[in-house]
Enzyme design. Structure first.
Site, mmCIF file in Angstrom:
data_model
loop_
_atom_site.group_PDB
_atom_site.id
_atom_site.type_symbol
_atom_site.label_atom_id
_atom_site.label_comp_id
_atom_site.label_asym_id
_atom_site.label_seq_id
_atom_site.Cartn_x
_atom_site.Cartn_y
_atom_site.Cartn_z
ATOM 1 N N SER A 214 -2.045 3.077 -7.767
ATOM 2 C CA SER A 214 -1.377 3.093 -6.466
ATOM 3 C C SER A 214 -1.316 1.706 -5.854
ATOM 4 O O SER A 214 -2.215 0.891 -6.037
ATOM 5 C CB SER A 214 -2.076 4.077 -5.519
ATOM 6 O OG SER A 214 -3.387 3.653 -5.268
ATOM 7 N N GLY A 216 -0.456 1.116 -2.338
ATOM 8 C CA GLY A 216 -0.269 1.260 -0.895
ATOM 9 C C GLY A 216 1.181 1.545 -0.546
ATOM 10 O O GLY A 216 1.819 2.422 -1.135
ATOM 11 N N ASP A 218 3.741 0.100 -1.356
ATOM 12 C CA ASP A 218 4.708 -0.208 -2.415
ATOM 13 C C ASP A 218 4.815 0.902 -3.447
ATOM 14 O O ASP A 218 5.495 0.743 -4.464
ATOM 15 C CB ASP A 218 4.338 -1.529 -3.114
ATOM 16 C CG ASP A 218 4.508 -2.710 -2.176
ATOM 17 O OD1 ASP A 218 5.462 -2.685 -1.368
ATOM 18 O OD2 ASP A 218 3.682 -3.637 -2.222
ATOM 19 N N ASP A 246 -7.311 8.941 -1.940
ATOM 20 C CA ASP A 246 -8.027 10.181 -2.273
ATOM 21 C C ASP A 246 -7.098 11.391 -2.145
ATOM 22 O O ASP A 246 -7.160 12.326 -2.941
ATOM 23 C CB ASP A 246 -9.249 10.366 -1.356
ATOM 24 C CG ASP A 246 -10.302 9.291 -1.585
ATOM 25 O OD1 ASP A 246 -10.347 8.745 -2.697
ATOM 26 O OD2 ASP A 246 -11.064 8.999 -0.647
HETATM 27 N N1 LIG Z 1 1.928 2.167 4.301
HETATM 28 C C1 LIG Z 1 2.191 3.266 3.557
HETATM 29 N N2 LIG Z 1 3.383 3.903 3.688
HETATM 30 C C2 LIG Z 1 3.666 5.010 2.972
HETATM 31 N N3 LIG Z 1 2.829 5.534 2.045
HETATM 32 C C3 LIG Z 1 1.645 4.925 1.859
HETATM 33 C C4 LIG Z 1 1.253 3.770 2.604
HETATM 34 N N4 LIG Z 1 0.013 3.396 2.201
HETATM 35 C C5 LIG Z 1 -0.350 4.283 1.249
HETATM 36 N N5 LIG Z 1 0.628 5.185 1.046
HETATM 37 C C6 LIG Z 1 0.640 6.267 0.047
HETATM 38 O O1 LIG Z 1 -0.697 6.500 -0.401
HETATM 39 C C7 LIG Z 1 -0.815 6.158 -1.802
HETATM 40 C C8 LIG Z 1 -2.204 5.598 -2.064
HETATM 41 O O2 LIG Z 1 -2.398 4.456 -1.247
HETATM 42 P P1 LIG Z 1 -3.341 3.225 -1.642
HETATM 43 O O3 LIG Z 1 -3.518 2.423 -0.423
HETATM 44 O O4 LIG Z 1 -2.763 2.525 -2.827
HETATM 45 O O5 LIG Z 1 -4.669 3.958 -2.128
HETATM 46 P P2 LIG Z 1 -6.231 3.669 -1.798
HETATM 47 O O6 LIG Z 1 -6.513 4.430 -0.529
HETATM 48 O O7 LIG Z 1 -6.933 4.258 -2.995
HETATM 49 O O8 LIG Z 1 -6.398 2.181 -1.675
HETATM 50 C C9 LIG Z 1 0.337 5.198 -2.064
HETATM 51 O O9 LIG Z 1 0.717 5.162 -3.435
HETATM 52 C C10 LIG Z 1 1.434 5.794 -1.174
HETATM 53 O O10 LIG Z 1 2.061 6.906 -1.796
HETATM 54 O O1 LIG Z 2 -18.768 4.112 -2.439
HETATM 55 P P1 LIG Z 2 -18.255 2.919 -1.683
HETATM 56 O O2 LIG Z 2 -17.435 2.011 -2.491
HETATM 57 O O3 LIG Z 2 -19.345 2.203 -0.924
HETATM 58 O O4 LIG Z 2 -17.240 3.463 -0.606
HETATM 59 C C1 LIG Z 2 -17.601 4.527 0.217
HETATM 60 C C2 LIG Z 2 -16.635 4.657 1.337
HETATM 61 O O5 LIG Z 2 -15.334 4.862 0.816
HETATM 62 C C3 LIG Z 2 -14.740 6.002 1.439
HETATM 63 O O6 LIG Z 2 -14.829 7.082 0.522
HETATM 64 C C4 LIG Z 2 -13.315 5.682 1.841
HETATM 65 O O7 LIG Z 2 -12.567 5.390 0.688
HETATM 66 P P2 LIG Z 2 -11.250 4.485 0.775
HETATM 67 O O8 LIG Z 2 -11.709 3.107 1.136
HETATM 68 O O9 LIG Z 2 -10.700 4.578 -0.619
HETATM 69 O O10 LIG Z 2 -10.373 5.129 1.817
HETATM 70 C C5 LIG Z 2 -15.584 6.286 2.664
HETATM 71 O O11 LIG Z 2 -15.521 7.640 3.031
HETATM 72 C C6 LIG Z 2 -16.949 5.819 2.229
HETATM 73 O O12 LIG Z 2 -17.758 5.395 3.294
#
Ligand SMILES: Nc1ncnc2c1ncn2[C@@H]1O[C@H](COP(=O)(O)OP(=O)(O)O)[C@@H](O)[C@H]1O
Ligand SMILES: O=P(O)(O)OC[C@H]1O[C@](O)(COP(=O)(O)O)[C@@H](O)[C@@H]1O
Length: 303
Positions: A214, A216, A218, A246
């Site tokens: 993923s 974000g 993009d 998640d």
């Molecule tokens: N700014 C955004 N606009 C629209 N969809 C988003 C945006 N950010 C995340 N998403 C959606 O959520 C998915 C996972 O986001 P990402 O930030 O890559 O994951 P993570 O929370 O694991 O870092 C993206 O592939 C997209 O489908």
């Molecule tokens: O296990 P790590 O890397 O310390 O991260 C734990 C944190 O990540 C989270 O699961 C959030 O995940 P994201 O950053 O992917 O949204 C929180 O709920 C938790 O506090």
């Protein structure tokens, strides 16, 4: 049934302030809340919101562990955690007008006996898929993760740090790295869709059958043994992106659990994450990807 393993759960404390942080002075918060967290726990909450059976497992301890068990009752998520000595960690996010500060604790240890007990718990539930998500607690290592993955006749889905992904020796059915995790695992700076696909393919060669990568805002790339698919995000008003990855992973696993093909699984992941980023915070009681997944565009990329 999709069972989740959170080796190092957390109580997420979010504190809001209307001014920047200053040293050597007492400041006041404007809002504060506690939520149960850790990637696996988040996935269980989303699987439950999608209307499918799940169980959240992992290691918990102390009053913070008790909080997590009680909080998950609110989300209709059954739990079966292994208790360890010490207190489950509290991860603090501080939101100021200009910045976000994150302090994640290391959490209580989980030794070999605790991992053995966890494996017995998983075997008792006989899940079709287990999702292992988040960081590892002290004393637990990559060999323990391989051991958990191979201890039953289940598919294993991973959402762990990039450094850990490349230490593992087992065969894994799914993983969901984001940009930073792709870079940590492969060294590729992920700026374009092609970079993302290249990094995801490199991971696949290391023993991950399907990689949901993923990026974000993009979009996301899905690499399968047969093809590489790309989907841009849906055009929604983004409130915040907490739990986006998640929710995407939960929906993709949910879709495969129902026998959907790769393209529909990717659509479900994109639609669900779009629904989540449109609301405040990661706490939702209902998710409905089928309402919008036909709007998700999917391209096949040349391998
Ligand atoms: N700014 C955004 N606009 C629209 N969809 C988003 C945006 N950010 C995340 N998403 C959606 O959520 C998915 C996972 O986001 P990402 O930030 O890559 O994951 P993570 O929370 O694991 O870092 C993206 O592939 C997209 O489908
Ligand atoms: O296990 P790590 O890397 O310390 O991260 C734990 C944190 O990540 C989270 O699961 C959030 O995940 P994201 O950053 O992917 O949204 C929180 O709920 C938790 O506090």
């Amino acid at each position: 049934m999709i069972l989740t393993v959170t080796p190092n759960p957390a109580v997420d404390q979010t504190i809001e302030m209307d001014e920047e942080v200053q040293a050597d002075t007492v400041q006041r918060s404007t809002d504060a809340q506690f939520n149960s967290g850790g990637n696996g726990i988040n996935v269980s909450q989303f699987v439950s919101a999608l209307g499918t059976e799940t169980v959240a497992t992992g290691f918990i301890g102390g009053f913070t562990g008790y909080f997590i068990e009680q909080d998950l009752v609110e989300y209709d998520v059954p739990t079966d955690f292994v208790e360890v000595d010490g207190e489950t960690r509290i991860n603090t996010t501080l939101l100021t007008p200009e910045s976000e500060y994150h302090i994640n604790q290391s959490g209580p240890s989980a030794d070999r006996d605790a991992v053995d007990e966890l494996i017995e718990t998983l075997q008792d539930h006989d899940p079709s898929v287990i999702n292992i998500g988040g960081s590892l607690p002290p004393e637990m290592d990559a060999a323990d993760v391989d051991r958990i993955a191979s201890a039953g006749d289940w598919d294993t889905a991973l959402d762990v740090h990039g450094e850990l992904m490349i230490e593992l020796d087992g065969e894994y059915e799914y993983c969901k790295p984001n940009r930073e995790e792709l870079t940590a695992a492969t060294g590729i700076e992920v700026e374009t869709i092609d970079d993302c696909a290249e990094a995801a393919r490199q991971l696949q060669e290391r023993g991950y059958e399907r990689v949901i990568a993923s990026m974000g805002g993009d979009g996301a790339v899905l690499v399968t043994p047969e093809e590489t698919l790309y989907a841009p995000p849906l055009d929604v008003d983004v409130v915040d992106t907490i739990g986006a990855g998640d929710s995407m992973f939960a929906a993709v696993l949910w879709a495969y659990e129902q026998g959907w093909d790769d393209e529909r699984a990717l659509r479900a992941g994109v639609a669900t994450s779009a629904q989540l980023v449109s609301v405040k915070g990661p706490s939702v009681h209902e998710l409905d990807p089928e309402a919008t997944m036909d709007e998700v565009r999917v391209w096949s990329m040349r391998a």
